[in-house]
Scaffold this motif. Structure first.
Motif, PDB file in Angstrom:
ATOM      1  N   SER A   1      -5.546 -11.219  15.759  1.00  0.00           N
ATOM      2  CA  SER A   1      -6.103 -10.731  14.349  1.00  0.00           C
ATOM      3  C   SER A   1      -7.715 -10.424  14.849  1.00  0.00           C
ATOM      4  CB  SER A   1      -6.230 -12.178  13.720  1.00  0.00           C
ATOM      5  OG  SER A   1      -6.934 -13.206  14.197  1.00  0.00           O
ATOM      6  N   ARG A   2      -7.780  -9.971  16.119  1.00  0.00           N
ATOM      7  CA  ARG A   2      -9.141  -9.841  16.837  1.00  0.00           C
ATOM      8  C   ARG A   2      -9.900  -8.550  15.803  1.00  0.00           C
ATOM      9  NH1 ARG A   2     -10.594  -9.278  23.127  1.00  0.00           N
ATOM     10  NH2 ARG A   2     -10.315 -11.304  22.693  1.00  0.00           N
ATOM     11  N   SER A   3      -8.891  -7.558  15.388  1.00  0.00           N
ATOM     12  CA  SER A   3      -9.259  -6.303  14.703  1.00  0.00           C
ATOM     13  C   SER A   3      -7.983  -5.979  13.707  1.00  0.00           C
ATOM     14  CB  SER A   3      -9.669  -5.234  15.621  1.00  0.00           C
ATOM     15  OG  SER A   3      -8.246  -4.632  16.173  1.00  0.00           O
ATOM     16  N   PRO A   4      -8.564  -5.531  12.497  1.00  0.00           N
ATOM     17  CA  PRO A   4      -7.494  -5.113  11.463  1.00  0.00           C
ATOM     18  C   PRO A   4      -6.429  -4.054  12.184  1.00  0.00           C
ATOM     19  CG  PRO A   4      -9.787  -4.810  10.754  1.00  0.00           C
ATOM     20  CD  PRO A   4      -9.963  -5.226  11.975  1.00  0.00           C
ATOM     21  N   GLU A   5      -7.030  -3.277  12.883  1.00  0.00           N
ATOM     22  CA  GLU A   5      -5.779  -2.167  13.601  1.00  0.00           C
ATOM     23  C   GLU A   5      -5.054  -2.913  14.528  1.00  0.00           C
ATOM     24  OE1 GLU A   5      -8.978  -1.972  13.734  1.00  0.00           O
ATOM     25  OE2 GLU A   5      -9.677  -0.432  12.239  1.00  0.00           O
ATOM     26  N   GLY A   6      -5.382  -3.954  15.393  1.00  0.00           N
ATOM     27  CA  GLY A   6      -4.592  -4.824  16.274  1.00  0.00           C
ATOM     28  C   GLY A   6      -3.395  -5.507  15.734  1.00  0.00           C
ATOM     29  N   GLU A   7      -4.131  -6.172  14.691  1.00  0.00           N
ATOM     30  CA  GLU A   7      -3.286  -7.033  13.780  1.00  0.00           C
ATOM     31  C   GLU A   7      -2.133  -6.084  13.222  1.00  0.00           C
ATOM     32  OE1 GLU A   7      -5.097  -9.314  10.681  1.00  0.00           O
ATOM     33  OE2 GLU A   7      -3.724 -10.931  10.654  1.00  0.00           O
ATOM     34  N   ARG A   8      -2.419  -5.131  12.380  1.00  0.00           N
ATOM     35  CA  ARG A   8      -1.500  -4.143  12.033  1.00  0.00           C
ATOM     36  C   ARG A   8      -0.374  -3.751  13.291  1.00  0.00           C
ATOM     37  NH1 ARG A   8      -0.213  -1.395   7.599  1.00  0.00           N
ATOM     38  NH2 ARG A   8       1.960  -0.243   8.035  1.00  0.00           N
ATOM     39  N   ALA A   9      -0.706  -3.662  14.163  1.00  0.00           N
ATOM     40  CA  ALA A   9       0.177  -3.154  15.338  1.00  0.00           C
ATOM     41  C   ALA A   9       0.841  -4.252  15.772  1.00  0.00           C
ATOM     42  CB  ALA A   9      -0.878  -2.834  16.607  1.00  0.00           C
ATOM     43  N   PHE A  10       0.344  -5.444  16.032  1.00  0.00           N
ATOM     44  CA  PHE A  10       1.347  -6.704  16.278  1.00  0.00           C
ATOM     45  C   PHE A  10       2.239  -6.941  15.040  1.00  0.00           C
ATOM     46  CE2 PHE A  10      -2.082  -8.427  19.206  1.00  0.00           C
ATOM     47  CZ  PHE A  10      -1.173  -8.615  20.291  1.00  0.00           C
ATOM     48  N   ALA A  11       1.733  -6.591  14.050  1.00  0.00           N
ATOM     49  CA  ALA A  11       2.858  -6.767  12.809  1.00  0.00           C
ATOM     50  C   ALA A  11       4.026  -5.804  12.822  1.00  0.00           C
ATOM     51  CB  ALA A  11       2.106  -6.756  11.452  1.00  0.00           C
ATOM     52  N   ASN A  12       3.669  -4.652  13.199  1.00  0.00           N
ATOM     53  CA  ASN A  12       4.653  -3.586  13.742  1.00  0.00           C
ATOM     54  C   ASN A  12       5.717  -4.154  14.550  1.00  0.00           C
ATOM     55  OD1 ASN A  12       3.542  -1.799  11.596  1.00  0.00           O
ATOM     56  ND2 ASN A  12       2.368  -0.635  13.055  1.00  0.00           N
ATOM     57  N   THR A  13       4.970  -4.594  15.689  1.00  0.00           N
ATOM     58  CA  THR A  13       6.054  -5.113  16.752  1.00  0.00           C
ATOM     59  C   THR A  13       6.786  -6.024  16.281  1.00  0.00           C
ATOM     60  OG1 THR A  13       3.983  -4.570  18.222  1.00  0.00           O
ATOM     61  CG2 THR A  13       5.792  -5.867  19.208  1.00  0.00           C
ATOM     62  N   ALA A  14       6.284  -7.094  15.630  1.00  0.00           N
ATOM     63  CA  ALA A  14       7.000  -8.202  15.328  1.00  0.00           C
ATOM     64  C   ALA A  14       7.978  -7.700  14.108  1.00  0.00           C
ATOM     65  CB  ALA A  14       6.204  -9.356  14.403  1.00  0.00           C
ATOM     66  N   ASP A  15       7.867  -6.770  13.330  1.00  0.00           N
ATOM     67  CA  ASP A  15       8.730  -6.242  12.472  1.00  0.00           C
ATOM     68  C   ASP A  15       9.856  -5.586  13.246  1.00  0.00           C
ATOM     69  OD1 ASP A  15       9.650  -5.604   9.429  1.00  0.00           O
ATOM     70  OD2 ASP A  15       9.527  -3.782  10.377  1.00  0.00           O
ATOM     71  N   TYR A  16       9.657  -4.775  14.082  1.00  0.00           N
ATOM     72  CA  TYR A  16      10.507  -4.142  14.860  1.00  0.00           C
ATOM     73  C   TYR A  16      11.547  -4.907  15.698  1.00  0.00           C
ATOM     74  CZ  TYR A  16      12.495  -1.414  19.144  1.00  0.00           C
ATOM     75  OH  TYR A  16      13.040  -1.114  19.896  1.00  0.00           O
TER      76      TYR A  16
END
Length: 268
Positions: free
Chosen positions: A246-261
């Motif tokens: 959660s260091r940045s909103p953009e990074g958190e979204r990228a991690f969420a995309n990865t987890a979803d995939y």
């Protein structure tokens, strides 16, 4: 020992068993450490590649202070998904890649996170060298010549994973920093020095390609590049409780995309 006959060639080949040189893979890697999954030293003008499990940490060490390692990453299971340097820079609002940066794919997912490394000794702008450029500068840029180009070495590494030259995107390099001035010109900062390290943590199963060649902006006339040491060990990927998530909103979204995939594929 003559190799003029098949028997002689066999004896000669077997006599090389157990030979240790400065730059070579160590097999199995556990000879150097219980948890190691990859141990190798790449010479200047060399390359290496490997599929890495999710959670693996890859450490690169510049042994003598003149290495320049260019890195490419692919989704190991679906290699049409690959490192996107442009998104890695613009999505995270930072062109200088160091500790805490995320290496993003063209699908907005995190291929790997940078867990150690200095921002002032990375380069997301120049890519690696080409055969034409090295031929003009050093007299040869072929993969097996005296001054191989990074692009040619990446082509050999890619072939070992069923990929071709057309599959190679722009790369990120480490240990030789570059800065962009207000007028858009590049300034080479030079090497990071002996013992400098970079660590990447695979956030999904990845194929990594490495080429260790002089930086395209290296002003020296001689083809100069020192060995880089590889060590990799298994571990856990970044968890949602990790501050990096959660260091940045953009990074958190990228991690969420990865987890979803990964969840959909039964990997997470």
């Amino acid at each position: 020992m003559s190799t003029a006959t098949t028997a002689g060639a066999r004896e000669h080949a077997r006599a090389q068993g157990g030979t240790v040189v400065d730059c070579m893979p160590i097999v199995p890697a556990t000879r150097l450490g219980e948890n190691l999954t990859w141990a190798e030293t790449i010479p200047g003008g060399g390359y290496a590649s490997r599929r890495l499990a999710r959670g693996t940490t890859l450490r690169l060490t510049d042994l003598h202070g003149d290495a320049c390692v260019s890195v490419l990453l692919f989704n190991a299971d679906e290699p049409w998904e690959r490192l996107n340097v442009a998104d890695t820079v613009k999505v995270l609002w930072q062109a200088y890649v160091g500790e805490g940066h995320l290496l993003l794919s063209d699908q907005g997912r995190v291929l790997a996170s940078v867990t150690a490394g200095a921002r002032d000794r990375s380069d997301t702008f120049c890519g690696t060298t080409t055969r034409a450029g090295n031929t003009e500068r050093y007299g040869d840029g072929s993969a097996h010549g005296p001054s191989p180009a990074g692009r040619e070495l990446f082509t050999l590494a890619a072939a070992k994973h069923g990929l071709t030259r057309r599959d190679l995107p722009p790369s990120i390099s480490f240990f030789q920093g570059v800065r962009v001035g207000d007028d858009g010109t590049f300034t080479r900062l030079g090497p990071a020095g002996p013992g400098a390290t970079v660590e990447l943590r695979a956030e999904m199963p990845v194929t990594v390609l490495l080429a260790n060649v002089p930086h395209p902006l290296d002003p020296r006339e001689a083809y100069t590049c020192s060995p880089v040491e590889i060590r990799a060990w298994s571990g856990s990927p970044t968890a949602h409780t990790d501050p990096l998530w959660s260091r940045s909103p953009e990074g958190e979204r990228a991690f969420a995309n990865t987890a979803d995939y990964l969840t959909a594929r039964g990997i997470a």
